[in-house]
Design a protein around this motif. Sequence first.
Motif, PDB file in Angstrom:
ATOM      1  N   LEU A 163       0.871  -1.212   0.116  1.00 53.83           N
ATOM      2  CA  LEU A 163      -0.122  -0.048  -0.115  1.00 53.83           C
ATOM      3  C   LEU A 163       0.811   1.085  -0.078  1.00 53.83           C
ATOM      4  N   HIS A 164       0.695   2.025  -1.005  1.00 57.56           N
ATOM      5  CA  HIS A 164       1.445   3.316  -1.108  1.00 57.56           C
ATOM      6  C   HIS A 164       1.224   4.562  -0.281  1.00 57.56           C
ATOM      7  N   SER A 165       2.262   5.386  -0.323  1.00 57.80           N
ATOM      8  CA  SER A 165       1.860   6.775   0.492  1.00 57.80           C
ATOM      9  C   SER A 165       0.719   7.727  -0.170  1.00 57.80           C
ATOM     10  N   ALA A 166       0.416   8.616   0.319  1.00 58.92           N
ATOM     11  CA  ALA A 166      -0.506   9.658  -0.146  1.00 58.92           C
ATOM     12  C   ALA A 166       0.468  10.308  -1.338  1.00 58.92           C
ATOM     13  N   MET A 167      -0.160  10.904  -2.225  1.00 59.42           N
ATOM     14  CA  MET A 167       0.152  11.559  -3.439  1.00 59.42           C
ATOM     15  C   MET A 167       0.857  10.450  -4.301  1.00 59.42           C
ATOM     16  N   GLY A 168       1.150   9.313  -3.959  1.00 54.94           N
ATOM     17  CA  GLY A 168       1.659   8.438  -4.804  1.00 54.94           C
ATOM     18  C   GLY A 168       1.002   7.350  -5.557  1.00 54.94           C
ATOM     19  N   ASN A 169       1.485   6.357  -5.855  1.00 52.70           N
ATOM     20  CA  ASN A 169       0.665   5.278  -6.835  1.00 52.70           C
ATOM     21  C   ASN A 169       1.428   4.098  -6.494  1.00 52.70           C
ATOM     22  N   SER A 170       1.174   2.844  -7.104  1.00 55.84           N
ATOM     23  CA  SER A 170       1.815   1.569  -6.897  1.00 55.84           C
ATOM     24  C   SER A 170       3.007   1.441  -7.559  1.00 55.84           C
ATOM     25  N   ARG A 171       3.186   2.366  -8.540  1.00 56.90           N
ATOM     26  CA  ARG A 171       4.599   2.470  -9.507  1.00 56.90           C
ATOM     27  C   ARG A 171       5.736   2.858  -8.407  1.00 56.90           C
ATOM     28  N   ARG A 172       5.599   3.446  -7.455  1.00 56.51           N
ATOM     29  CA  ARG A 172       6.399   3.940  -6.399  1.00 56.51           C
ATOM     30  C   ARG A 172       7.042   2.859  -5.913  1.00 56.51           C
TER      31      ARG A 172
END
Length: 275
Positions: A35-44
Amino acid sequence: MTEGLSFTASDGLRIAYWVDDFTDPWTAPPTLVLLHSAMGNSRRFYSWIPGLARHFRVVRMDLRGHGASEVPKPDVPLSMERFVRDVEELMDTVGARQAHLVGNSAGGYLAQRLAITRPERVLGLAVIGSTPGLSPSALEWLPLIEKEGLTPFLARTIAMRFDVERTDPGMIRWFLQQTGENDPAYIARFIGYMATQEWSAELPRIKAPTLVIYPGGETVGSANSYDTMGERIPDVTMVEYPHMPHNIADMMADRCVTDILAFLTARFGYPKAMP
């Protein structure tokens, strides 16, 4: 071996997710949800996948309103219960009655809340740079984001998130590009909502073995919150990355993966050493 998919949440919103599975085809690997961070997405999590997906069926979701997931309409109230339900419905969609949850920053909020409210579904929990709620000081960002724009604000305050002297400038440019692809109005709503949430009193309800990886120079909220997690989560392993600002999941991805694998091996006996 990597599939981009989506499901429709019970409230009708489309949620995007990816399955990365590079395990041996004759095995039945456990599921690990990222589960990614705020303002992010799973590509991170691009640099996390090689180390994790060789041992686990990795499922990474774009949180609602982020990445390739649908953005809720402005008149739909945000709720932690809905965010957490998305994770549970994702697990149902991929056939995982139980899973290991790994969350970065705001993604860790959802992972913590699921471990608190539905402990029977969480095998192991690992959170990175994730406190029991976003500091109310984050509300001070909102008028600045509105005035400056999301990307200019993040660029100006980038030292809050990255050790600029030791981070590849390309990573910082890519981070700004990724965050800039989000809907600014929704991101402001998301931050504003998360800054009202706090559950430190409920941390003793987390029953899963838990790994907390935290930046010693935390710049998003108070580092004292990690002391609270160490004191209140019953079965917790605390790992500090000294002097680092908030975005350790990006800056120190390989170390995060190594520490997560070591934790899961110590507590669950896998992944087994590869021949």
